[in-house]
Scaffold this motif. Structure first.
Motif, short mmCIF file in Angstrom:
data_model
loop_
_atom_site.label_atom_id
_atom_site.label_comp_id
_atom_site.label_asym_id
_atom_site.label_seq_id
_atom_site.Cartn_x
_atom_site.Cartn_y
_atom_site.Cartn_z
N ALA A 121 0.64 -1.20 -0.02
CA ALA A 121 -0.27 -0.10 0.61
C ALA A 121 1.03 1.42 0.34
N PRO A 122 1.94 1.48 0.93
CA PRO A 122 3.01 2.60 0.64
C PRO A 122 2.93 2.61 -1.13
N LEU A 123 3.40 2.26 -1.65
CA LEU A 123 2.66 2.60 -3.03
C LEU A 123 2.33 3.86 -3.55
N ALA A 124 0.81 3.74 -2.73
CA ALA A 124 0.00 4.63 -3.02
C ALA A 124 -0.03 6.21 -2.17
N VAL A 125 1.36 5.91 -1.87
CA VAL A 125 1.10 7.28 -0.66
C VAL A 125 2.86 7.71 -1.48
N PRO A 126 2.47 9.15 -2.43
CA PRO A 126 3.40 9.66 -3.25
C PRO A 126 4.98 9.32 -2.21
N ALA A 127 5.37 9.79 -1.99
CA ALA A 127 7.05 10.36 -0.80
C ALA A 127 6.99 11.80 -1.07
N PHE A 128 6.46 13.03 -1.65
CA PHE A 128 6.09 14.16 -1.26
C PHE A 128 4.33 14.74 -0.54
N VAL A 129 3.26 13.71 -0.24
CA VAL A 129 2.99 13.32 0.65
C VAL A 129 3.44 12.50 1.85
N ASN A 130 4.33 12.11 1.84
CA ASN A 130 4.77 11.05 3.42
C ASN A 130 4.82 12.45 3.91
N GLY A 131 5.89 13.15 3.24
CA GLY A 131 7.09 14.16 3.49
C GLY A 131 5.95 15.29 4.81
N TYR A 132 4.94 15.49 3.65
CA TYR A 132 4.15 16.61 3.91
C TYR A 132 3.53 16.29 5.20
N ALA A 133 3.31 14.75 5.45
CA ALA A 133 2.19 14.00 6.66
C ALA A 133 2.90 13.99 7.69
N TRP A 134 4.18 13.48 7.64
CA TRP A 134 5.36 13.86 9.04
C TRP A 134 5.43 14.89 8.84
N VAL A 135 5.82 15.98 8.22
CA VAL A 135 5.94 17.48 9.04
C VAL A 135 4.90 18.17 9.40
N GLY A 308 -0.05 4.52 8.28
CA GLY A 308 -1.11 5.10 9.63
C GLY A 308 -1.11 6.92 9.94
N ILE A 309 0.09 6.63 9.70
CA ILE A 309 0.99 8.38 10.18
C ILE A 309 0.45 9.54 9.51
N PRO A 310 0.50 8.79 7.29
CA PRO A 310 0.07 9.76 6.74
C PRO A 310 -1.45 9.20 6.48
N LEU A 311 -1.86 9.31 6.81
CA LEU A 311 -3.33 9.02 6.70
C LEU A 311 -3.85 9.81 7.39
N SER A 312 -3.51 9.43 8.48
CA SER A 312 -4.05 10.39 10.23
C SER A 312 -3.93 11.70 10.02
N SER A 313 -3.23 12.21 9.42
CA SER A 313 -2.50 13.39 8.91
C SER A 313 -2.61 14.30 8.59
N LEU A 314 -3.63 13.45 7.06
CA LEU A 314 -3.94 14.03 5.84
C LEU A 314 -5.45 14.40 6.15
N LEU A 315 -6.68 13.18 6.80
CA LEU A 315 -7.84 13.60 7.58
C LEU A 315 -8.00 14.50 8.43
N ARG A 316 -6.86 14.24 9.77
CA ARG A 316 -6.88 15.78 10.46
C ARG A 316 -7.03 16.95 10.43
#
Length: 550
Positions: A121-135, A308-316
């Motif tokens: 599933a992480p293939l569906a989360v672009p790297a820049f979206v992942n970075g945005y979620a963590w930051v 978990g972290i990317p999706l929860s960040s986006l939903l928040r």
């Protein structure tokens, strides 16, 4: 089955001569068809256009100016950051990809099918979206080497995991039986027998990870981790110094050539295709015993980091962000454009990779190897460099192509041709050439044998290649910003325009739409790996039935 090779000649010897009917070359090697060779040369020449642009632009700098740039402390910092990110990111991605592939494919881990989907599933989360979620969740990852390594590895490890799962599914279990009979334990057997056998898949995936890290911009810019790629964009944006930026891009090409050399050295020239069912049973799964709950928790915890972290960040941000106002028409238009470009780009790039990979696998020679390696340098260049090369060529040679969708799709094909080439080559290597020989001895032409024998064998791999490239096209950012016609926007460009302005709430819907749009391609990639494993088990069972005495 095997071809009637004659006395003293086994199927491997027949395979070495290539398809029957091919004109021989000196040394007994087959001569590639002229049309196939011409297509391969055309594809490689097109993919080398950005490299030619880089060399031409860099040549406009004087030696003194170039030396001054390369001896600046800033360049040394960028070079050091790029080198250690490449080493750390590739190493961690390889460890994660191989480790979880073994856990899912070769142990009795409960719900392994479910965990396989989660790990893909992480293939569906672009790297820049992942970075945005963590930051947007914690600033601890910003300006941090280990934060950058962690996030890029969480984004790109599936590029190693997927081919490794497929390779483990096709591996003949008899080699492990022999190792066990000689007293080797599971660990020793894996290191000395299994790992060398699946090394082409692991090396191909690691090569893709390295190439992506060389060209990564969005995630590293959000993480405030400067590399040569971010330095190139800074040169264009701040000083508009094209020659200085392309000199940095030329350093990235050197990195790319080094990666290609290391991968080729590690891969070697050993043929790995085989004919026949091999062992008459599927590979035995290793029992985890009392450690099973611990490993289940490990996989679950890893899923929290990757999803978990990317999706929860986006939903928040979607629910509580103060800048989350969104035009449904703008989102719908971006979704349609992204989907259309992803499908067309995936199909075109995979078709372009087919003649190059076919030459490299079926007509092995120095020329074929050079042609195959010629598609990789463009992938080490940032998208903006590729885009500027195409803009320059189109304005000076074919002005009608400037600011058109065909030029944008061509840019995608050049950027992501290595993804397709790795996938197509690994698939072709598992289709024994001797089967084509058998078909031609039964009256098929070479084209007919390729269509009726080879194509059905490689079709799943081609589908996976289309899906992999489509994922990359859907998430491409920098080249799209420059090449897209006026008024054309994708989910990635819409997301970036809002995220770079720190409008996290407004960016979240586009990121979520991008993830949802990427799910089908991710599912297909995961399904292909499962089908490879299931087909191998079925083939083993059929071989077992055929081998039993009546």
């Amino acid at each position: 089955m095997s071809a009637p090779a004659g006395p003293g000649l086994d199927p491997g010897d027949v395979a070495a001569f290539g398809p029957a009917g091919a004109a021989p070359r000196r040394g007994g090697l087959p001569r590639p068809p002229v049309v196939l060779l011409a297509l391969g040369v055309l594809v490689v020449a097109t993919s080398l256009l950005p490299l030619g642009f880089v060399l031409w632009s860099t040549a406009q700098m004087g030696p003194a100016e170039a030396w001054d740039l390369l001896t600046r402390p800033r360049f040394a910092d960028l070079l050091w950051n790029t080198t250690r990110l490449l080493v750390g990111g590739v190493a961690l991605s390889a460890v994660l990809g191989v480790g979880f592939a073994w856990l899912v494919a070769r142990t009795d881990l409960r719900l392994s099918g479910l965990w396989h989907g989660v790990l893909c599933a992480p293939l569906a989360v672009p790297a820049f979206v992942n970075g945005y979620a963590w930051v947007s969740t914690t600033h601890a990852v910003q300006s941090s080497y280990w934060g950058a390594v962690l996030i890029v590895s969480l984004s790109y490890y599936p590029l190693v995991y997927l081919p490794t799962v497929a390779a483990l599914g096709r591996l003949d279990a008899s080699v492990e039986d022999v190792a066990a009979s000689l007293g080797a334990g599971p660990g020793t057997s894996f290191v000395r027998v299994v790992l060398p056998a699946i090394s082409p898949a692991v090396l191909g995936g690691a090569l893709l990870v390295g190439l992506h890290l060389l060209g990564e911009y969005g995630a590293l810019q959000l993480l405030n981790y400067p590399t040569l790629t971010t330095g190139i964009l800074d040169q264009y944006r701040v000083s508009f110094n094209g020659p200085a930026a392309t000199l940095l891009a030329l350093v990235l090409v050197v990195f790319c050539l080094a990666l290609l050399g290391l991968e080729a050295l590690a891969r070697g020239n050993r043929r790995r295709a085989r004919v026949g069912a091999g062992v008459g049973r599927p590979a035995a799964r290793h029992r985890l015993g009392r450690a099973a709950p611990v490993w289940t928790l490990v996989v679950a915890g890893f899923a929290v980091l990757t999803l978990g972290i990317p999706l929860s960040s986006l939903l928040r941000w979607l629910l509580h962000g103060s800048s989350s106002s969104l035009s449904s028409g703008g989102l719908g238009s971006a979704v349609g454009t992204t989907l259309g470009l992803a499908v067309v780009g995936g199909l075109l790039t995979t078709l372009a990779a087919l003649p190059v990979a076919w030459l490299a696998v079926r007509y092995r020679s120095t020329l074929a190897t050079l042609l195959e390696r010629g598609v990789y340098p463009a992938n080490a260049l940032p998208g903006i460099v590729v885009a500027l090369a195409l803009v320059t060529v189109s304005i000076n040679v074919v002005p009608a192509l400037y600011q058109t969708l065909p030029l944008l799709v061509l840019g995608y094909a050049i950027l992501f041709l290595p993804r397709a080439a790795v996938g197509v080559r690994s698939t072709l290597e598992l289709a024994p050439p001797v089967l084509d020989d058998v078909a031609t001895t039964l009256g098929c032409t070479r084209a007919g044998a390729a269509r009726r024998v080879t194509l059905p064998l490689v079709l799943p791999g081609l589908g996976a290649s289309v899906a992999l490239v489509s994922l990359a096209v859907a998430t491409e950012l920098t080249a799209t910003l420059l090449l897209a016609p006026t008024g054309t926007s994708t989910l990635a460009t819409q997301f970036w325009s809002r995220a770079s302005a720190v409008e996290y709430g407004a960016a979240a819907p586009y990121a979520l739409a991008l993830i949802v749009l990427s799910v089908p391609a991710t599912w297909l990639l995961g399904r292909v790996a499962v089908v490879h494993q299931q087909s191998n088990e079925q083939g083993n069972e059929q071989g077992n039935e055929q081998g039993r005495p009546a």
